[in-house]
Design an enzyme around this catalytic site. Structure first.
Site, mmCIF file in Angstrom:
data_model
loop_
_atom_site.group_PDB
_atom_site.id
_atom_site.type_symbol
_atom_site.label_atom_id
_atom_site.label_comp_id
_atom_site.label_asym_id
_atom_site.label_seq_id
_atom_site.Cartn_x
_atom_site.Cartn_y
_atom_site.Cartn_z
ATOM 1 N N LYS A 1 0.824 -1.208 0.000
ATOM 2 C CA LYS A 1 0.000 0.000 0.000
ATOM 3 C C LYS A 1 0.857 1.256 0.000
ATOM 4 O O LYS A 1 0.533 2.220 -0.690
ATOM 5 C CB LYS A 1 -0.941 0.007 1.206
ATOM 6 N N LYS B 1 -5.431 -11.846 -9.077
ATOM 7 C CA LYS B 1 -6.750 -11.870 -8.456
ATOM 8 C C LYS B 1 -7.686 -10.826 -9.063
ATOM 9 O O LYS B 1 -7.236 -9.741 -9.431
ATOM 10 C CB LYS B 1 -6.564 -11.581 -6.962
ATOM 11 N N LYS C 1 -11.630 -5.160 -7.429
ATOM 12 C CA LYS C 1 -12.579 -4.116 -7.811
ATOM 13 C C LYS C 1 -11.880 -2.825 -8.209
ATOM 14 O O LYS C 1 -12.468 -1.983 -8.877
ATOM 15 C CB LYS C 1 -13.615 -3.886 -6.701
#
Ligand code: TRP
Length: 333
Positions: free
Chosen positions: A113, A196, A199
């Site tokens: 992140k 993966k 969204k």
């Protein structure tokens, strides 16, 4: 016998994908049979990325409606909003003081992140300790999570063990992870089935959202990568046939037909047949889910009453644990 406790959380950010549904919500629904389930809409976790005011409140109601549409039953289970139960942030502070700095710095999700983010706030760093508070407040037995959360759950176990050992008492139940069944956490991108489905993917052809209409679903599945095996071979093989396997996993989870049975049914068929079957079933499935979603989403009075009820029920449990913690560390005067 008292049912064991399951706890899990979902962040109210953005459009959910079929991956979120299969990986979390459909599993959450099933667990209600055997366990006492407590599900949390993690709005405080969502704040680690800047959220516009109206978007955030809308997203919270959207996610709650999706949970209800997916079969989470607020009469059987507790579903609540994290920020409505103040014990989460209270316990979070205490756990901060029992968490090793180096251990948090090693979290791979944190490292990823800060690499991707311009807004590197301390909340991102603290994120897994707030998860620890979420989980430990309810004396959780098992936590259904995807593979990406395993490291966080290990950390939660470490924090709980450390606290219990320091005070020589079993204040917190040591929770275990529960990985998704039927390859639920392996829903992959349609165009590159080795990563993966996410969204936040910029290429929307990689994902099926719960709000894609029939035509969009048709196009996206038609474009989905398969392989060039000749003759075509509809077999489940994650390593050598990730595209076909991904379609089989999606299909199996929405139709509840086992992967083995699907392989049998598609023996000697071609990829076009498989894709047509996926398209028809996805459209059917998502149309049904959306109908239920709109029923809840348009009924804000009902949503608000579920929210108030959920917070009250959750707080009853959370208070007991927090009081134990206060008493244990000497904050009981
Ligand atoms: N961090 C989790 C996710 O993004 C959501 C979450 C918050 C959670 N609190 C939790 C999951 C507690 C499990 C248990 O997927």
């Amino acid at each position: 016998m008292k049912k064991k406790i399951i706890f899990s959380g979902i962040q109210p950010t953005g459009l959910l994908t079929i991956g979120n549904y299969i990986g979390a919500l459909s599993q959450w629904k099933k667990l209600q049979k055997k366990y006492f389930c407590i599900y949390c809409i993690a709005d405080l976790h969502a704040l680690t990325i800047f959220q516009k005011k109206n978007m955030l409140s809308n997203n919270i109601l959207d996610v709650l409606s999706i949970c209800l549409a997916s079969g989470i039953n607020p009469k059987k289970s507790i579903i609540f909003i994290q920020s409505h139960v103040p014990q989460h942030t209270q316990l979070n502070w205490i756990l901060n003081c029992f968490t090793n700095f180096g251990a948090i710095r090693r979290m791979t999700q944190f490292k990823e992140k800060i690499y991707l983010n311009k807004n590197i706030n301390v909340g991102l760093f603290n994120y897994p300790i707030l998860m620890a508070a979420d989980i430990l407040l309810y004396q959780t037995y098992k936590i259904p999570v995807g593979k990406d959360q395993i490291q966080h759950i290990e950390l939660v176990r470490d924090i709980a063990n450390r606290f219990n050992n320091i005070y020589g008492k079993k204040i917190f139940t040591i929770p275990k992870k529960k990985l998704h069944e039927n390859y639920g956490s392996c829903i992959m991108s349609l165009l590159s089935p080795i990563k993966k489905m996410s969204k936040s993917d910029n290429n929307k052809n990689n994902i099926i959202t719960l709000f894609d209409n029939d035509l969009t679903i048709r196009k996206k599945i038609q474009y989905a990568i398969t392989d060039s095996d000749n003759p075509p071979n509809i077999k489940f093989d994650l390593k050598n046939k990730p595209g076909i396997s991904n379609l089989l996993i999606i299909l199996s989870n929405i139709t509840e037909i086992s992967i083995q049975k699907l392989e049998c049914n598609f023996n000697n068929k071609n990829y076009y047949d498989l894709k047509e079957f996926v398209i028809n079933n996805l459209c059917l499935f998502l149309n049904k889910l959306r109908k239920k979603f709109f029923f809840y989403r348009q009924n804000e009075i009902l949503l608000k009453s579920i929210i108030i009820d959920g917070a009250q029920k959750a707080e009853k449990y959370a208070k007991i644990t927090l009081e134990k913690v206060y008493n244990t560390i000497g904050l009981d005067i």
